[in-house]
Design a protein around this motif. Sequence first.
Motif, PDB file in Angstrom:
ATOM      1  N   LYS A  67     -24.424  -0.785   0.908  1.00 58.36           N
ATOM      2  CA  LYS A  67     -24.069  -0.786  -0.508  1.00 58.36           C
ATOM      3  C   LYS A  67     -22.548  -0.814  -0.690  1.00 58.36           C
ATOM      4  O   LYS A  67     -22.016  -1.597  -1.485  1.00 58.36           O
ATOM      5  N   ASN A 115     -15.518  -6.255 -16.448  1.00 58.04           N
ATOM      6  CA  ASN A 115     -16.713  -5.404 -16.393  1.00 58.04           C
ATOM      7  C   ASN A 115     -17.249  -5.284 -14.978  1.00 58.04           C
ATOM      8  O   ASN A 115     -17.661  -4.202 -14.559  1.00 58.04           O
ATOM      9  N   ILE A 116     -17.251  -6.397 -14.253  1.00 60.23           N
ATOM     10  CA  ILE A 116     -17.736  -6.326 -12.871  1.00 60.23           C
ATOM     11  C   ILE A 116     -16.831  -5.401 -12.067  1.00 60.23           C
ATOM     12  O   ILE A 116     -17.302  -4.499 -11.363  1.00 60.23           O
ATOM     13  N   SER A 127     -14.953  -3.047 -13.129  1.00 61.53           N
ATOM     14  CA  SER A 127     -15.103  -1.677 -13.600  1.00 61.53           C
ATOM     15  C   SER A 127     -16.378  -1.045 -13.031  1.00 61.53           C
ATOM     16  O   SER A 127     -16.361   0.098 -12.549  1.00 61.53           O
ATOM     17  N   ALA A 128     -17.475  -1.778 -13.051  1.00 65.16           N
ATOM     18  CA  ALA A 128     -18.729  -1.240 -12.508  1.00 65.16           C
ATOM     19  C   ALA A 128     -18.596  -0.992 -11.013  1.00 65.16           C
ATOM     20  O   ALA A 128     -19.038   0.042 -10.500  1.00 65.16           O
ATOM     21  N   ASN A 186     -16.289   2.041 -10.228  1.00 65.43           N
ATOM     22  CA  ASN A 186     -16.953   3.321 -10.509  1.00 65.43           C
ATOM     23  C   ASN A 186     -18.015   3.631  -9.463  1.00 65.43           C
ATOM     24  O   ASN A 186     -18.189   4.781  -9.068  1.00 65.43           O
ATOM     25  N   THR A 187     -18.732   2.608  -9.031  1.00 66.03           N
ATOM     26  CA  THR A 187     -19.759   2.838  -8.018  1.00 66.03           C
ATOM     27  C   THR A 187     -19.112   3.157  -6.672  1.00 66.03           C
ATOM     28  O   THR A 187     -19.596   4.024  -5.933  1.00 66.03           O
ATOM     29  N   GLU A 219     -18.090   6.690  -6.893  1.00 63.18           N
ATOM     30  CA  GLU A 219     -19.303   7.520  -6.761  1.00 63.18           C
ATOM     31  C   GLU A 219     -19.704   7.638  -5.283  1.00 63.18           C
ATOM     32  O   GLU A 219     -19.980   8.730  -4.796  1.00 63.18           O
ATOM     33  N   ALA A 248     -17.004   9.213  -2.832  1.00 63.58           N
ATOM     34  CA  ALA A 248     -16.877  10.658  -3.040  1.00 63.58           C
ATOM     35  C   ALA A 248     -17.782  11.436  -2.090  1.00 63.58           C
ATOM     36  O   ALA A 248     -17.596  12.626  -1.887  1.00 63.58           O
ATOM     37  N   THR A 249     -18.774  10.761  -1.506  1.00 61.32           N
ATOM     38  CA  THR A 249     -19.676  11.458  -0.579  1.00 61.32           C
ATOM     39  C   THR A 249     -19.202  11.344   0.870  1.00 61.32           C
ATOM     40  O   THR A 249     -19.793  11.941   1.758  1.00 61.32           O
ATOM     41  N   GLY A 305     -18.178  14.591   2.717  1.00 60.53           N
ATOM     42  CA  GLY A 305     -19.360  15.388   3.055  1.00 60.53           C
ATOM     43  C   GLY A 305     -20.148  14.768   4.203  1.00 60.53           C
ATOM     44  O   GLY A 305     -20.596  15.461   5.112  1.00 60.53           O
ATOM     45  N   LYS A 306     -20.273  13.461   4.165  1.00 57.71           N
ATOM     46  CA  LYS A 306     -21.033  12.791   5.220  1.00 57.71           C
ATOM     47  C   LYS A 306     -20.357  12.958   6.571  1.00 57.71           C
ATOM     48  O   LYS A 306     -21.015  12.950   7.614  1.00 57.71           O
ATOM     49  N   LEU A 355     -16.437  16.985   6.521  1.00 57.57           N
ATOM     50  CA  LEU A 355     -15.097  17.504   6.203  1.00 57.57           C
ATOM     51  C   LEU A 355     -15.159  18.358   4.954  1.00 57.57           C
ATOM     52  O   LEU A 355     -15.834  18.020   3.994  1.00 57.57           O
TER      53      LEU A 355
END
Lengths: 422, 272
Positions: B215, B249-250, B252-253, B256-257, B260, B263-264, B267-268, B271
Motif C-alpha cells: 500500500k 486532490n489525489i 492530498s489523499a 494523508n494516507t 496515516e 505513523a505506524t 511501532g512496527k 521504536l
Amino acid sequence: MRHLAPNRRAVLLALGASGLALAARAQGPVPQVSDAPAAEPRDTARRVPFHGPHQAGITTPRPENGLVASFDVVATSLDDLERMLRLLTDRARFLTEGGPVPDLDPALPPADSGLLGPVIQPDNLTITVALGASLFENRPWLAGLKPARLQRMAQFPNDALDPDLCHGDLSIQFCANHPDSTIHALRDIVKTLSEFLVLRWMVEGDVPPVLADARGATPSARNFLGFRDGSANPDSNDAALMDRIVWTTGPHEPGWAQGGSYQAVRIIRNMVERWDRTPLVEQERIFGRTKMSGAPLDNPDATEHHVPDYAADPEGRAIPHDAHIRLANPRDAESQRHLMLRRPFNYSRGVLPNGQLDQGLLFICYQADLEAGFIAVQNRLNGEPLEEYVKPVGGGYFFALPGVRDKADYLGRALVDAARRT
Amino acid sequence: MISPFLRSTALGLALAGPALAADPSLDLVGPLSDYKIFVAENTAQLVSDAEAFTAAIKAGDLDKAKALFAPTRTSYERVEPIAELFSDLDVSIDARADDYEKAEQDPGFTGFHRIEYGLWSEGSTQGLEGHADRLLADIRELDSRITALTFPPEVVVGGAAVLMEEVAATKISGEEDRYSRTDLWDFDANFEGAEKIYTLFRPLIADGEADFVAKVDGNFQAVREVLAKYETPEGGFVSYEELTDSDRNILSAKVNTLAEDLATLRGKLGLG
C-alpha cells in the motif's frame, strides 16, 4: 484539609439539629466545575437500524445534532470506487450499530479517536451518503448512470456562494443525539477513508429539544430567527406519502437509483443582529406566522399546524402574497407536486470579519425529484422579503444512495453493478 | 566516485558511533548509517548550491537568483524529515512570513522565504545581501554539524510521517513558496526525503507486513506519477498554479494516507 464548597457550608450552617437527616443526605459528592455534565439516563444506547430499503437519516426522526461534510472523491477506476463504497459501508455499519473498539499494540496509533471511550454507543447515529453530479463527470466508466435530475447547484439571485462551502463529489450527513457522536463518526471516516476522500467543507448544527405541550404534541423547534421551523413538513411516518414525495422511483431514473432520494443542502446565513432590530409585526408578516406559537396569521389563535386558507384571503390581507409560507407552499393542487421533506439544523460558527455573528440554518431537504422539489420552491421564493435577512453562502445538490439491504450488501452496489454491465 | 567528504563521513559513522542513539537494535544500524550518508550528501550539495545562489544575489543578478532559488532548496527539503534535530537553524533558514507578527516586514524574518519575497514580490536583489550572507552561514553551520549529530532512530523513522503531516497541513495548499509558486519542487523533494527513510527501513518489516508495504509503495508511486505530469524538460517543475484541482486532490489523499500509514512505522519497528 478538604475544602467544603461554599454552598454546602451555607447549607450546613443553616441547618439546625432538626436538619440532620438533610445534612446526612448532603454528604454525597458535590458537583464540581470539572465534572462531566451529569448524565441523565442517556439515549446513547438507542440504535437506528442501518439496513433497509432506504438509507436511515432521511425519514428517521431528527435528533438534536446534525453535521454535513462534503468530500472530493479520489477514485480513478470502478474498482477504486467499489473499494471506497465497501469500506464506507463497513464503517457506517459499525459506527451506527456500535460496539467495542479493537485494542491495538500501544506502540501503534490507536484504532479509534477514543472520543466515545472503549465501547461505541450507537446514540441514534445515522450516516447518510449521497453523490454529487461532479462524481459522474470525467469518469467515463460511470457514463449514462447519473441520476436524471442530479446537477451542480446553480446560484439563485440572493445567493452569495463561497466556493469553499459549495458542491462536492460525495456528501455525508451525520445525525445523532449528541455532538460527540457526529464528530466521532466524521473523524473515523476521515481517518479510515483518507485514501479516497478529501474533505471540502463541513457544517455542524443542532436543534433544541422541545417539551411536549399540554396535549402531548411536540411543537416544532425554532430556528435562529426565533420562528418555529417545520410546521408544514409532510408526515414522515406516512410511508405512502414518503414514496410519493421523498423516494426516487420510476422509469425516467436509472434502475440503480430506485429508492434513493435527492438531497439539497444549503448553508443559509441569518443576519441575526438586523433581524433582532426588526419590529415583531414585520417579522411575522415576512414569515406569515405568529412568532411564538407559529400559527398562520389568518388564524393567529390556532396552532402552528393549522392550514392557512388562502382562498379566503385573495388580497393577502392576513398573510401577504410574498410571505415565506405562502410563496413556499400556496396550498393549491399544483403545490402537491413540489413537496419535500425538510431536516434542518441551526449552526453558529463564530464571528464574521464585520464583527457580526456567523449564524444560520444548515438547510437539508430530501425529495424524489430535485427540480420539482427544492429548485421549484426556491425559484418561487426568489425575491421574498425574507431575503433582506438571509444569505445562502454554500451547499450543494446530491443524490442519497438507496439503502443497504443486509450484511452482504453495500452502499451504491447497484450503481457499481450497473457500471460493470455497461 | 565517492567524494573525500563522504568517505570521511562514512568512516566517522563506522568508527566513532556517536551518530547512533544508545543501544539501537543491530538491525537499525545499517539503515541509519545509510540515511546519515544521504543527509550528508544533501547538505554538502546544499552548501555548493547555496554558494552559487547567494553569489547571484550579491552580484545583483535577479534572473539568475530566481532561477537558482528552487533547485537550491531541494537538498534542504529532502532532509526536512529530521529538521527537528537542527530546529534552531530550520527557523532561520526556512521560516515563513506567517511565523512572525509583522509578517514580511518583521526584522526576524530571514532565510529562503525572506529572499524569495524580495526576488519575486519586490522584484529586486537590493537589500537581500545580508539575508544571503546569513543563509549561507546557516547552511554551512548545518553541514558542519551533521557528522557529529546523533540520529535517534525514532526521530528518523518518525520524521517521515511528521513530514507527511506537514505537507498535508501547510504545504499542499500552496503556502510554502507563495511568492515564487515553486511549491512542486518542494513537494517532490519532501516525498523523496520521506520515501528514502521508508525504503531504508522497509526490509526490516517487509516479511510480516506485505499488505502495508504494497500500500505504501503504491501511494508513493501514485505521487510520483502525478508530479511527473508537471515536470519540465529541464528537470524542474511548473508553477503550483498549474496544478489541477483533481491532481491536488489525489496528492492530498495520498499524503494523508501516507501520513496515516507511516505513523505506524515506529511501532512496527518497535521504536518508542
